[in-house]
Design a protein around this motif. Structure first.
Motif: not given
Length: 510
Positions: A16-18, A73, A128, A207, A257-258, A261, A264
């Protein structure tokens, strides 16, 4: 083969985006470089390179001793073929890291600092852990209004920016946005087709849900594709005057968006980051005029009128300096809007309003008309106060429904998924009148039921504030796909249903 050249193996793990790299503990590169778990590394294949966080594994079924594994990713971002030779080396620290450390210590950052930080975030140079540190630092030491402006500018500069002026010939490019926090508040899916049917350009990018059971993108995805390449998004807007798309796939404000992630799972949505997130996305999407909805209520994101006015001033300050015309609407956030909470249920409510179904939620309809009217009043040919009537006529004539169907077809129509097959009704324990509904509690219950990851999960409200109930009357119905999700949601509902019941003569929450 050079000691640092290893064949790449695609590891089917969604990080997830990492970017995550995997090396076996016995790999000679691990020993030679002294790598440890969570080390930051640079992976190079040909002319391409990425930074990644290293995971050290002991199982050769994940990666063999002399292989370099990449998460989904990382593999996609690097764009290399499975089996290609890649070099791995210790990563050079991101240039903006000193600025991040100063922000963690509570120092104010200058414009160049913010641009450097956001540029490194957009280029995936932060792990992250570092992203979480940035978010907490920006929340714990609240950003001043100039910092919010610099952050917004930097987020716009880090991605693509659309320009619609050749299509509107100097006219407004409009949008509507809500800061969130009110379950079921899917007014954007009604405003866009109404405004587009009026002839105004409305490229709506949204988003996905951060801390809610559904966002506009999650709900629209029930009906149509929302992950649209930029060229296709532009064509759809040219053909239909509007779209309802996820902004991440168009590379608009990619740093946002990053950050989302990480926000959230942390459940953080600070005022400064909220302003930067919303305005950067709107400006990057080419909007020149925006109606912004700030709901206020005891269980909304904004709890008091005083806080709403402060937030409005911050939005107005940043928007003014970036050339965005902004109309802020402070609305009632005392309870969920509509009946459904969760993607399928909320899409059902939206389509019922568009079809002028007599059973459609009247609160969703009226709020959408109010907001659509404010957007239409950006039209120089519409007198102030006349927008609501125009919006109502467009809705009642069926033109809004026809426009929505055209947008759905242009984006790629989907067959809506079914509602979750497991249901349970939460019932009133006593007679009385509904005095208040807790937005946060209902959102938690819907998320525990599986929303938005399970589109058919959620909560269907059967009573709203002001309704009278008898003992045992159903307050809402839970939908879940999996027994564990239903059990989690029921456990939360048993602790607190989210409904406050009082005597028939008692006043409702205000």
């Amino acid at each position: 083969m050079d000691q640092q050249d290893l064949p790449i193996r695609r590891v089917a793990i969604d990080t997830w985006r990492e970017n995550v790299a995997y090396l076996h503990r016995e790999c000679p590169v691990v020993r030679a470089a002294g790598f440890q778990a969570l080390s930051k590394v640079t992976v190079r294949v040909g002319d391409g390179q990425i930074n990644a966080v290293l995971n050290v594994v002991d199982d050769e079924q994940v990666v063999r001793v002399c292989e370099l594994g990449l998460s989904e990713d990382a593999f996609a971002r690097l764009g290399a073929a499975d089996g290609a030779l890649g070099a791995v080396a210790p990563a050079v620290e991101a240039a903006s890291m000193p600025a991040l450390r100063r922000r963690i210590a509570g120092e104010r950052l200058a414009r160049d600092d913010w641009h450097a930080v956001v540029r490194d975030i957009a280029q995936a140079r932060y792990s992250k852990i570092e992203l979480a540190a940035f978010i907490v630092a920006a929340t714990g030491y609240e950003l001043d209004r100039e910092e919010v402006l610099y952050l917004t500018e930097a987020m716009i500069a880090a991605g693509r920016r659309l320009d619609w002026q050749r299509h509107v010939r100097g006219g407004p490019v409009v949008d509507k946005h809500c800061i969130g926090g009110i379950p079921g508040n899917r007014t954007s899916m009604l405003v866009v087709p109404i405004v587009a049917a009026h002839g105004m350009l409305c490229p709506k990018t949204s988003s996905r849900a951060i801390t809610s059971p559904a966002g506009t993108a999650d709900t629209m995805e029930v009906l149509a594709d929302v992950e649209l390449p930029l060229a296709r998004l532009e064509q759809i807007v040219r053909d239909t005057n509007g779209c309802l798309a996820w902004g991440g796939s168009a590379d608009l404000s990619p740093a946002d968006d990053i950050l989302i992630s990480v926000e959230r799972p942390l459940g953080i949505d600070s005022p400064g980051q909220m302003v930067a997130s919303i305005l950067s996305k709107k400006i990057a999407a080419g909007s020149t005029h925006l109606v912004l909805d700030i709901p206020v209520g005891p269980t909304a994101k904004v709890r008091s009128m005083q806080a709403a006015l402060r937030l409005r001033k911050l939005f107005e300050y940043v928007a003014d300096r970036l050339g965005l015309v902004l109309d802020v609407v402070i609305s009632d956030g005392l309870q969920p809007v509509g009946r459904g909470i969760g993607p399928v249920l909320e899409a059902r409510d939206v389509m019922a309003v568009l079809r002028n179904d007599p059973a459609a939620p009247s609160d969703l309809r009226e709020k959408a008309l109010r907001l659509a009217g404010r957007v239409i009043e950006f039209d120089a040919d519409v007198r102030g106060g006349g927008g609501w009537r125009i919006a109502r006529d467009i809705l009642e004539s069926g033109r809004a429904l026809a426009k929505m169907e055209a947008i759905i077809d242009a984006q790629g129509r989907r067959a809506p998924p079914a509602l979750g097959g497991l249901t349970h009704e939460v019932r009133a324990e006593r007679a009385g009148r509904v005095l208040a509904i807790d937005n946060l509690q209902l959102a938690r219950i819907a998320r525990l039921a599986g929303a938005p990851q399970v589109a058919g999960a959620g909560v269907d409200l059967l009573r709203k504030v002001g309704d009278a109930v008898e003992p045992g009357a159903p307050l809402y119905r839970l939908y879940a796909q999996y027994p564990a999700d239903l059990a989690f949601a029921l456990a939360r509902a048993e602790l607190a249903s989210g409904y406050v019941l009082g005597d028939m003569a008692a006043p409702c929450a205000a």
